[in-house]
Design a protein around this motif. Structure first.
Motif, mmCIF file in Angstrom:
data_model
loop_
_atom_site.group_PDB
_atom_site.id
_atom_site.type_symbol
_atom_site.label_atom_id
_atom_site.label_comp_id
_atom_site.label_asym_id
_atom_site.label_seq_id
_atom_site.Cartn_x
_atom_site.Cartn_y
_atom_site.Cartn_z
ATOM 1 N N PRO A 1 -11.488 -12.879 -1.297
ATOM 2 C CA PRO A 1 -10.064 -12.975 -0.771
ATOM 3 C C PRO A 1 -9.461 -14.201 -0.437
ATOM 4 O O PRO A 1 -8.106 -14.638 -0.911
ATOM 5 C CB PRO A 1 -9.676 -11.527 0.200
ATOM 6 N N ASP B 1 -1.391 -8.088 -10.539
ATOM 7 C CA ASP B 1 -2.947 -8.262 -9.440
ATOM 8 C C ASP B 1 -3.001 -10.367 -9.451
ATOM 9 O O ASP B 1 -3.924 -10.399 -9.181
ATOM 10 C CB ASP B 1 -3.873 -8.142 -10.133
ATOM 11 N N SER C 1 -8.861 -4.523 -8.839
ATOM 12 C CA SER C 1 -10.491 -4.067 -7.867
ATOM 13 C C SER C 1 -9.779 -3.665 -6.594
ATOM 14 O O SER C 1 -10.340 -2.153 -5.982
ATOM 15 C CB SER C 1 -11.458 -4.849 -7.596
ATOM 16 N N GLU C 2 -8.936 -4.172 -5.779
ATOM 17 C CA GLU C 2 -8.233 -3.641 -4.562
ATOM 18 C C GLU C 2 -7.419 -1.957 -4.944
ATOM 19 O O GLU C 2 -7.312 -1.539 -3.941
ATOM 20 C CB GLU C 2 -7.830 -4.888 -3.926
ATOM 21 N N HIS D 1 -8.602 -16.248 -3.506
ATOM 22 C CA HIS D 1 -7.078 -14.938 -4.566
ATOM 23 C C HIS D 1 -5.767 -15.570 -3.438
ATOM 24 O O HIS D 1 -5.123 -16.202 -4.305
ATOM 25 C CB HIS D 1 -7.867 -13.268 -3.810
ATOM 26 N N PHE E 1 -2.637 -7.392 -4.267
ATOM 27 C CA PHE E 1 -3.640 -6.848 -4.783
ATOM 28 C C PHE E 1 -4.841 -7.077 -5.744
ATOM 29 O O PHE E 1 -4.031 -7.489 -6.686
ATOM 30 C CB PHE E 1 -3.467 -5.193 -4.762
ATOM 31 N N LYS F 1 0.987 -0.978 0.496
ATOM 32 C CA LYS F 1 0.272 -0.091 -0.231
ATOM 33 C C LYS F 1 0.356 1.767 0.292
ATOM 34 O O LYS F 1 0.162 2.009 -0.827
ATOM 35 C CB LYS F 1 -0.844 0.236 1.061
ATOM 36 N N GLU G 1 -16.698 -10.357 -8.319
ATOM 37 C CA GLU G 1 -15.343 -9.898 -7.013
ATOM 38 C C GLU G 1 -14.771 -11.692 -7.036
ATOM 39 O O GLU G 1 -15.702 -12.394 -5.769
ATOM 40 C CB GLU G 1 -15.697 -8.640 -6.156
ATOM 41 N N LYS H 1 2.295 -10.238 -0.472
ATOM 42 C CA LYS H 1 0.806 -9.996 -0.497
ATOM 43 C C LYS H 1 0.749 -9.538 -1.976
ATOM 44 O O LYS H 1 1.329 -9.058 -2.815
ATOM 45 C CB LYS H 1 0.775 -8.644 0.205
ATOM 46 N N ARG I 1 -9.267 0.893 -4.986
ATOM 47 C CA ARG I 1 -10.035 1.200 -3.862
ATOM 48 C C ARG I 1 -9.049 1.903 -3.027
ATOM 49 O O ARG I 1 -9.744 2.842 -2.630
ATOM 50 C CB ARG I 1 -10.911 -0.032 -3.085
ATOM 51 N N ILE I 2 -8.046 1.140 -3.071
ATOM 52 C CA ILE I 2 -6.786 1.842 -2.370
ATOM 53 C C ILE I 2 -6.717 3.302 -2.580
ATOM 54 O O ILE I 2 -6.713 3.841 -2.030
ATOM 55 C CB ILE I 2 -5.055 1.019 -2.800
#
Length: 264
Positions: free
Chosen positions: A219, A79, A102-103, A222, A99, A31, A216, A97, A106-107
């Protein structure tokens, strides 16, 4: 000050996790890396970022013209946990991690709402775009979205782009999300990003996932590397042939890459 900021950005990208997967380098940002880009958005105008997966990496590996599209990108971001598995297989490195596209959207939207960064959306069909806007504003009611456009499928995208780029630039959009699907969106950015006074990101199916959250990838699936299975379950007629063909090619190419690396 500009000199210092530019070098800070270069240092950040140097320490960001990047690995060559087939023919282009892929990053696995956290992030804080997205926040850094947004905090220095003026340094990324007229540039583009690719959100990649196994399908996109294999196209670039087999198509030299599309590989140029990858090489001209400021950054290629995974992704897909399948690419993380490829890194583990080839380099014995664990990615913590990954992402979803779509994440990532949003971030960026969350940070942009708090920092007065203007967002734009270009792509998909008008119904999906309307649903996306509604869901975005439910979550980020103060987000500044001065621009959104669904180009008619009957129009030539290049002809449409000329007038839309003028509008985007007049509206001072900072981050422009492109949702035209792979590889169309990447080729569109390669051709037009240099004329857009924004950072453009090709996010593909993220438009659909945000518009229809039930579609979607969950998580947990994913993270278990089963996102492809969930999408296949949702759209078997569309994806089965592609997954069988492209998935097999990707696995073959990754194995060949690993063998070549070990033989050096």
């Amino acid at each position: 000050m500009f000199y210092i900021k530019t070098h800070i950005i270069k240092i950040i990208f140097l320490i960001m996790q990047k690995y060559k997967i087939l023919s282009s380098e892929v990053a696995f940002p956290e992030k804080v890396d997205f926040y850094s880009i947004l905090n220095n958005i003026n340094n990324y105008r007229n540039k583009y970022i690719i959100i990649t997966n196994a399908h996109s990496q294999d196209i670039a590996h087999r198509d030299s013209s599309y590989l140029n599209v990858h090489h001209e990108a400021s950054l290629i971001i995974s992704d897909s946990y399948l690419l993380a598995s490829a890194v583990k297989f080839i380099y014995s490195k664990k990615i913590r991690k990954v992402f979803l596209g779509s994440e990532i959207v949003r971030i960026i939207c969350e940070f942009s709402e708090k920092n007065n960064i203007k967002i734009g959306f270009y792509g998909s069909d008008s119904m999906t775009l309307d649903m996306l806007k509604n869901n975005i504003f439910k979550t980020y009611p103060k987000l500044d979205v001065p621009y959104y456009h669904s180009p008619p499928f009957s129009e030539d995208l290049d002809d449409n782009a000329i007038k839309e780029i003028e509008i985007i630039n007049k509206l001072n959009v900072d981050v422009l999300f492109i949702g035209l699907g792979c590889p169309k969106q990447e080729k569109w950015m390669y051709k037009h990003a240099k004329n857009i006074n924004s950072l453009t990101l090709g996010v593909g199916a993220a438009f659909d996932f945000i518009a229809k959250p039930s579609e979607e990838i969950p998580p947990r699936l994913h993270k278990l590397r089963l996102g492809w299975a969930y999408r296949l379950y949702k759209s078997p007629l569309i994806l089965l042939k592609r997954y069988l063909r492209d998935g097999s090619l990707f696995i073959y190419d990754i194995v060949v890459m690993k063998l070549k690396k070990d033989l050096k």
